[in-house]
Design a protein around this motif. Structure first.
Motif, PDB file in Angstrom:
ATOM      1  N   GLY A 118      -0.111  -6.438  -2.539  1.00  0.00           N
ATOM      2  CA  GLY A 118       0.528  -5.183  -2.163  1.00  0.00           C
ATOM      3  C   GLY A 118       0.612  -4.931  -0.668  1.00  0.00           C
TER       4      GLY A 118
ATOM      5  N   LEU B  63       0.744  -5.856  20.060  1.00  0.00           N
ATOM      6  CA  LEU B  63       2.068  -5.889  19.439  1.00  0.00           C
ATOM      7  C   LEU B  63       2.622  -7.307  19.336  1.00  0.00           C
ATOM      8  CD1 LEU B  63       3.680  -2.809  21.233  1.00  0.00           C
ATOM      9  CD2 LEU B  63       2.725  -2.889  18.932  1.00  0.00           C
TER      10      LEU B  63
ATOM     11  N   GLY C 152      -4.232  -4.345  15.310  1.00  0.00           N
ATOM     12  CA  GLY C 152      -3.836  -2.959  15.596  1.00  0.00           C
ATOM     13  C   GLY C 152      -4.909  -2.113  16.253  1.00  0.00           C
ATOM     14  N   ASP C 153      -6.123  -2.678  16.443  1.00  0.00           N
ATOM     15  CA  ASP C 153      -7.158  -1.937  17.164  1.00  0.00           C
ATOM     16  C   ASP C 153      -7.335  -2.472  18.580  1.00  0.00           C
ATOM     17  OD1 ASP C 153      -8.317  -4.371  16.688  1.00  0.00           O
ATOM     18  OD2 ASP C 153     -10.028  -3.615  15.551  1.00  0.00           O
TER      19      ASP C 153
ATOM     20  N   TRP D 120       5.675  -0.388  26.326  1.00  0.00           N
ATOM     21  CA  TRP D 120       5.025  -1.297  25.376  1.00  0.00           C
ATOM     22  C   TRP D 120       5.453  -2.728  25.677  1.00  0.00           C
ATOM     23  CZ3 TRP D 120       5.805   1.109  19.799  1.00  0.00           C
ATOM     24  CH2 TRP D 120       5.164   2.359  19.750  1.00  0.00           C
TER      25      TRP D 120
ATOM     26  N   GLN E  51      20.660  -4.030  13.185  1.00  0.00           N
ATOM     27  CA  GLN E  51      20.285  -2.797  12.499  1.00  0.00           C
ATOM     28  C   GLN E  51      21.055  -2.631  11.191  1.00  0.00           C
ATOM     29  OE1 GLN E  51      18.040  -0.388  13.272  1.00  0.00           O
ATOM     30  NE2 GLN E  51      18.679   0.903  11.579  1.00  0.00           N
TER      31      GLN E  51
ATOM     32  N   GLU F 220       8.013   2.096  13.973  1.00  0.00           N
ATOM     33  CA  GLU F 220       7.495   0.824  13.455  1.00  0.00           C
ATOM     34  C   GLU F 220       6.268   0.384  14.232  1.00  0.00           C
ATOM     35  OE1 GLU F 220      10.592  -2.085  13.511  1.00  0.00           O
ATOM     36  OE2 GLU F 220      11.799  -0.960  12.083  1.00  0.00           O
ATOM     37  N   GLY F 221       6.330   0.552  15.543  1.00  0.00           N
ATOM     38  CA  GLY F 221       5.214   0.132  16.392  1.00  0.00           C
ATOM     39  C   GLY F 221       3.971   0.962  16.140  1.00  0.00           C
ATOM     40  N   LEU F 222       4.147   2.262  15.955  1.00  0.00           N
ATOM     41  CA  LEU F 222       2.997   3.140  15.726  1.00  0.00           C
ATOM     42  C   LEU F 222       2.266   2.757  14.440  1.00  0.00           C
ATOM     43  CD1 LEU F 222       4.399   6.665  16.700  1.00  0.00           C
ATOM     44  CD2 LEU F 222       2.587   5.404  17.867  1.00  0.00           C
TER      45      LEU F 222
ATOM     46  N   LYS G  49       1.656  -0.095  13.469  1.00  0.00           N
ATOM     47  CA  LYS G  49       0.818  -1.276  13.684  1.00  0.00           C
ATOM     48  C   LYS G  49      -0.556  -0.894  14.201  1.00  0.00           C
ATOM     49  CE  LYS G  49       4.684  -4.325  14.587  1.00  0.00           C
ATOM     50  NZ  LYS G  49       5.555  -4.852  15.623  1.00  0.00           N
ATOM     51  N   ARG G  50      -0.725   0.375  14.541  1.00  0.00           N
ATOM     52  CA  ARG G  50      -2.014   0.813  15.071  1.00  0.00           C
ATOM     53  C   ARG G  50      -3.041   0.983  13.964  1.00  0.00           C
ATOM     54  NH1 ARG G  50      -2.961   4.133  19.719  1.00  0.00           N
ATOM     55  NH2 ARG G  50      -1.513   3.515  21.335  1.00  0.00           N
ATOM     56  N   LYS G  51      -4.278   0.792  14.388  1.00  0.00           N
ATOM     57  CA  LYS G  51      -5.363   1.030  13.458  1.00  0.00           C
ATOM     58  C   LYS G  51      -5.496   2.524  13.203  1.00  0.00           C
ATOM     59  CE  LYS G  51     -10.271   0.705  12.875  1.00  0.00           C
ATOM     60  NZ  LYS G  51     -11.528   0.668  13.591  1.00  0.00           N
ATOM     61  N   ASP G  52      -5.450   3.317  14.280  1.00  0.00           N
ATOM     62  CA  ASP G  52      -5.599   4.773  14.143  1.00  0.00           C
ATOM     63  C   ASP G  52      -4.377   5.323  13.457  1.00  0.00           C
ATOM     64  OD1 ASP G  52      -7.362   3.964  16.082  1.00  0.00           O
ATOM     65  OD2 ASP G  52      -6.091   4.701  17.706  1.00  0.00           O
ATOM     66  N   LYS G  53      -4.591   6.080  12.421  1.00  0.00           N
ATOM     67  CA  LYS G  53      -3.464   6.735  11.775  1.00  0.00           C
ATOM     68  C   LYS G  53      -3.421   8.161  12.285  1.00  0.00           C
ATOM     69  CE  LYS G  53      -2.493   3.013   9.661  1.00  0.00           C
ATOM     70  NZ  LYS G  53      -1.664   2.127  10.503  1.00  0.00           N
TER      71      LYS G  53
ATOM     72  N   MET H 141       0.845  -1.199   0.000  1.00  0.00           N
ATOM     73  CA  MET H 141       0.000   0.000   0.000  1.00  0.00           C
ATOM     74  C   MET H 141       0.876   1.242   0.000  1.00  0.00           C
ATOM     75  SD  MET H 141      -3.264  -0.346   2.464  1.00  0.00           S
ATOM     76  CE  MET H 141      -2.184  -0.831   3.799  1.00  0.00           C
TER      77      MET H 141
ATOM     78  N   ILE I 200      13.289   4.329  15.995  1.00  0.00           N
ATOM     79  CA  ILE I 200      13.066   3.354  14.922  1.00  0.00           C
ATOM     80  C   ILE I 200      11.985   2.370  15.364  1.00  0.00           C
ATOM     81  CG2 ILE I 200      14.118   1.483  13.590  1.00  0.00           C
ATOM     82  CD1 ILE I 200      16.794   2.947  13.870  1.00  0.00           C
ATOM     83  N   ARG I 201      12.144   1.884  16.567  1.00  0.00           N
ATOM     84  CA  ARG I 201      11.234   0.894  17.131  1.00  0.00           C
ATOM     85  C   ARG I 201       9.827   1.482  17.308  1.00  0.00           C
ATOM     86  NH1 ARG I 201      10.071  -0.019  22.146  1.00  0.00           N
ATOM     87  NH2 ARG I 201      11.352   1.682  22.899  1.00  0.00           N
ATOM     88  N   ILE I 202       9.764   2.688  17.849  1.00  0.00           N
ATOM     89  CA  ILE I 202       8.456   3.286  18.129  1.00  0.00           C
ATOM     90  C   ILE I 202       7.723   3.620  16.832  1.00  0.00           C
ATOM     91  CG2 ILE I 202       7.345   5.367  19.049  1.00  0.00           C
ATOM     92  CD1 ILE I 202       9.473   5.207  21.337  1.00  0.00           C
TER      93      ILE I 202
ATOM     94  N   ALA J   1      -2.632  -0.857  20.262  1.00  0.00           N
ATOM     95  CA  ALA J   1      -2.472  -1.976  19.334  1.00  0.00           C
ATOM     96  C   ALA J   1      -1.946  -3.188  20.081  1.00  0.00           C
ATOM     97  CB  ALA J   1      -1.487  -1.595  18.235  1.00  0.00           C
TER      98      ALA J   1
ATOM     99  N   ASP K  91      17.641   4.791   8.675  1.00  0.00           N
ATOM    100  CA  ASP K  91      16.859   3.569   8.696  1.00  0.00           C
ATOM    101  C   ASP K  91      15.868   3.542   7.539  1.00  0.00           C
ATOM    102  OD1 ASP K  91      16.180   1.151  10.575  1.00  0.00           O
ATOM    103  OD2 ASP K  91      14.303   1.933   9.770  1.00  0.00           O
ATOM    104  N   ASP K  92      15.936   2.482   6.719  1.00  0.00           N
ATOM    105  CA  ASP K  92      15.105   2.418   5.513  1.00  0.00           C
ATOM    106  C   ASP K  92      13.610   2.407   5.832  1.00  0.00           C
ATOM    107  OD1 ASP K  92      17.279   2.453   3.862  1.00  0.00           O
ATOM    108  OD2 ASP K  92      17.467   0.276   3.793  1.00  0.00           O
ATOM    109  N   GLU K  93      13.238   1.671   6.882  1.00  0.00           N
ATOM    110  CA  GLU K  93      11.810   1.597   7.206  1.00  0.00           C
ATOM    111  C   GLU K  93      11.292   2.936   7.711  1.00  0.00           C
ATOM    112  OE1 GLU K  93      10.739  -2.127   9.416  1.00  0.00           O
ATOM    113  OE2 GLU K  93      12.771  -2.600   8.802  1.00  0.00           O
TER     114      GLU K  93
ATOM    115  N   ALA L  88      -7.927  -3.433  10.682  1.00  0.00           N
ATOM    116  CA  ALA L  88      -6.718  -3.059  11.427  1.00  0.00           C
ATOM    117  C   ALA L  88      -5.595  -3.996  11.019  1.00  0.00           C
ATOM    118  CB  ALA L  88      -6.971  -3.173  12.927  1.00  0.00           C
ATOM    119  N   PRO L  89      -4.352  -3.527  11.069  1.00  0.00           N
ATOM    120  CA  PRO L  89      -3.233  -4.411  10.724  1.00  0.00           C
ATOM    121  C   PRO L  89      -3.138  -5.590  11.696  1.00  0.00           C
ATOM    122  CG  PRO L  89      -2.493  -2.118  10.947  1.00  0.00           C
ATOM    123  CD  PRO L  89      -3.896  -2.177  11.452  1.00  0.00           C
TER     124      PRO L  89
END
Lengths: 322, 346
Positions: B315, B71, B43-44, B110, B206, A80-82, A84-88, A1, A76-78, B69, A112-114, B24-25
């Motif tokens: 995708g 994790l 993720g929800d 977390w 990393q 990525e973690g954010l 994963k949330r449904k809320d954007k 996406m 980097i970690r946070i 979310a 960091d690429d991600e 949700a993811p």
């Protein structure tokens, strides 16, 4: 996406300068936007927001032999973690501790690429305490470096200082960083569009963001202090020689060079070549085309410590087509 | 009956399964220890539990259990439910009927990484601290030099390993308190798996490398050449191979005999559009499933080097994979909220 990159604003400033007040203002104002906030002192914020994330400033050195390539692994970690949330959300605000070096935060977004795929560093905003700035300069290198890294500086608590004091602080700020926009504030009150979504690290906006950019010249402070210097050239730049020179310069002087930006007239190229960097890390791209008959002047800006402008100018001159 | 990728049915149709879309993811998935259910951490904040039997009626979605979310999620080794960690700082035991009880609450942190051992123990990480839950008791290990970015049990369940900046720390979790052992390697370690025979600990770094320590001699090795961080590591059941993500085909390092030093990795399978984001070795046989950041799913046979496509690219990155304990079903989740349970008996 295909996801739009979320803009990240970094808030720095010495202890007590007004960062938390600013954050609270951003979060409580009715702007219809949703921000994720990464803070160090959980619970200091008065606003109840489930997108407030507590971070320990976990800096690590990249294992690539580059001594100033330090990054914030926690970010980097946070980030990525954010994701994963449904809320954007519309943006991320990162508050650093009062004694933090902004370098590792900024470098994280180059490394960091991600993180690069999902976010973009928008601007570094530094809050300065108008009354106590000079005292803080004497306490270590942090206050000076926070100003050096900034794209926008809030000269805060102006109600506590006289006009004369404010002028002196502004002059000192300008001697360190001539390219940041300085905004006088009380209680961190500022229009949010003055600090958010600035695109300060956007290569396409290098020209438009820096009104001062095209005025050459340099101040004559002591070299060991942090200051801004710019150099120019009117003849086209040889790309190979430039690459070699800049590579060697950053390799040797990277730790002392906080920010750098440049617009280059490359020999034979119809478009501007633009770059910007933090310490040894750099981004570059082709910019807008030169117009017919336009004077093709290359301009480079450095903000850093121990910068010898004559030496830098000689280095650039050696990269020019004869 | 055995899984046979030479069966022409694999080329004709995608395997049967249950598919549903959620809003949700999916962060993690697991089959319950008894194999009767499968759960997805979303993720929800929801833990979506479904029957493993793809013909059984779908159970309704429950209310979110976590504030933000989910994790991490693993099967509860001490029951037929699950254990979940969330960005609300809570570690929950989720019963098969979806009711939850709190094991750990670390507000502001977390709960990001989980591991389970068949002895019934659960290991979780929150910020710089590791927690081990066993027989109703919660014990803390740490703090580590940085936030723990990977956690796993030793084969016998007597130790846990935690990845962090500068290497790995191994703690004895038995009743005898021993000093932790530190295995050092510079930089940030972002994933960790202890080998299924207990002899090796592997991390992803990393700097897009893999680092492996040989426990007996405390010697270590580094495998380079990945185009991205290796976030997913999976040892085969017999510990002869370590599968890794971040390659366009199945990539496994051979650990039988003298180990992988000086040898190239085993690579096979069809190239995906992107890179593998998740790899999961089969729980008993020499098969492996690999999900891509571009959405494809492939099944590979290590012996014959055959591979078949189980899912086409859409995708959306595959974010989690899990095998049923009997190895006949595969759970798949994506960051767009596509959840699948595939039945691989053909």
């Amino acid at each position: 996406m295909a996801q739009a990159q979320v803009p990240v604003t970094v808030l720095t400033g010495y202890l007590g300068a007004g960062k938390t007040t600013l954050l609270n203002r951003i979060l409580s104002e009715q702007h219809g936007k949703k921000y994720a906030v990464i803070v160090n002192e959980f619970g200091e914020l008065g606003v109840d927001n489930d997108l407030v994330v507590n971070a320990d400033e976990e800096v690590f050195e990249m294992n690539n032999g580059c001594i100033c390539c330090t990054v914030r692994g926690d970010l980097i970690r946070i980030i990525e973690g954010l994701m994963k949330r449904k809320d954007k959300f519309d943006g991320i605000l990162v508050e650093t501790t009062g004694l933090a070096d902004p370098g590792p935060v900024a470098q994280t977004f180059f490394t960091d690429d991600e993180v690069k795929a999902r976010t973009r560093l928008d601007a570094i905003v530094t809050v300065v305490d108008a009354k106590h700035f000079f005292g803080q300069l004497g306490q270590g290198t942090e206050a000076e470096e926070q100003v050096a890294f900034a794209d926008v500086i809030l000269l805060n608590k102006t109600d506590l200082a006289s006009e004369d004091e404010l002028k002196k602080v502004e002059d000192r700020i300008r001697s360190i960083n001539r390219y940041a926009r300085v905004i006088r504030t009380q209680k961190s009150q500022v229009e949010l569009d003055a600090i958010l979504d600035k695109g300060a690290f956007d290569l396409k906006r290098i020209l438009e963001f820096e009104p001062d950019f095209l005025h050459s010249g340099h101040s004559h402070d002591h070299e060991e202090e942090v200051r801004s210097v710019s150099i120019t050239a009117d003849r086209p730049v040889d790309p190979d020689r430039f690459q070699k020179w800049m590579g060697a310069l950053l390799q040797l002087r990277g730790p002392d060079i906080f920010r750098s930006k440049g617009i280059l007239a490359i020999d034979g190229a119809p478009r501007r070549y633009v770059y910007q960097g933090v310490h040894m890390m750099m981004d570059s791209d082709w910019g807008t085309p030169w117009k017919d008959g336009e004077k093709r002047t290359s301009k480079l800006v450095f903000i850093g410590r121990n910068l010898d402008v004559e030496n830098l100018q000689r280095g650039l001159d050696d990269c020019l087509k004869s | 009956m055995k899984l046979d990728l030479a069966n022409p049915a694999w080329l004709q149709t995608l395997p049967p399964g249950r598919s549903l879309g959620v809003d949700a993811p999916a962060a993690a998935c697991a089959f319950s220890t008894d194999g009767s259910r499968v759960a997805f951490g979303l993720g929800d904040g929801r833990v979506r539990i479904l029957p493993a039997d793809i013909a059984a009626p779908e159970t309704p979605a429950a209310e979110p259990l976590h504030g933000g979310a989910v994790l991490a999620l693993v099967a509860d080794p001490a029951g037929d439910g699950f254990v979940s960690g969330g960005d609300d700082g809570r570690l929950l035991r989720v019963a098969a009927d979806g009711t939850a009880s709190e094991l750990v609450n670390q507000k502001g942190r977390w709960v990001e990484h989980l591991a389970a051992h068949r002895s019934g123990a659960i290991a979780a990480s929150a910020s710089k601290t590791a927690f081990v839950v066993k027989d109703g008791e919660v014990r803390e290990f740490g703090p580590h030099p940085s936030t723990v970015a990977g956690i796993d049990f030793s084969k016998d369940g007597s130790r846990i390993a935690c990845a962090h900046y500068g290497g790995v720390t191994v703690w004895s979790i038995g009743n005898v308190v021993l000093p932790p052992r530190r295995f050092a390697w510079r930089g940030s370690h972002v994933a960790l798996k202890w080998s299924t025979d207990g002899k090796f600990i592997a991390t992803g770094t990393q700097e897009n490398d893999i680092h492996v320590w040989r426990m007996a001699q405390a010697t270590d090795m580094r495998m380079q050449g990945y185009p991205a961080k290796v976030k997913s590591l999976s040892w085969t059941a017999d510990a002869r191979f370590l599968f890794t993500s971040a390659q366009p085909v199945f990539t496994a390092w051979p650990f039988a005999g003298k180990g992988p030093e000086g040898k190239p990795p085993l690579q096979f399978g069809d190239e995906g559009a992107g890179l593998m984001s998740v790899v999961a070795a089969h729980p008993s046989a020499e098969f492996v499933a690999g999900g891509y950041d571009s959405g494809e799913l492939q099944l590979g046979d290590l012996k014959t080097r055959r591979s078949v496509v189980l899912r086409m690219s859409d995708g959306a990155a595959i974010t989690c994979l899990a095998w049923s304990p009997d190895g006949w079903k595969l759970a798949v989740g994506t960051d767009a909220g596509a959840l699948q349970v595939l039945d691989l008996k053909r």
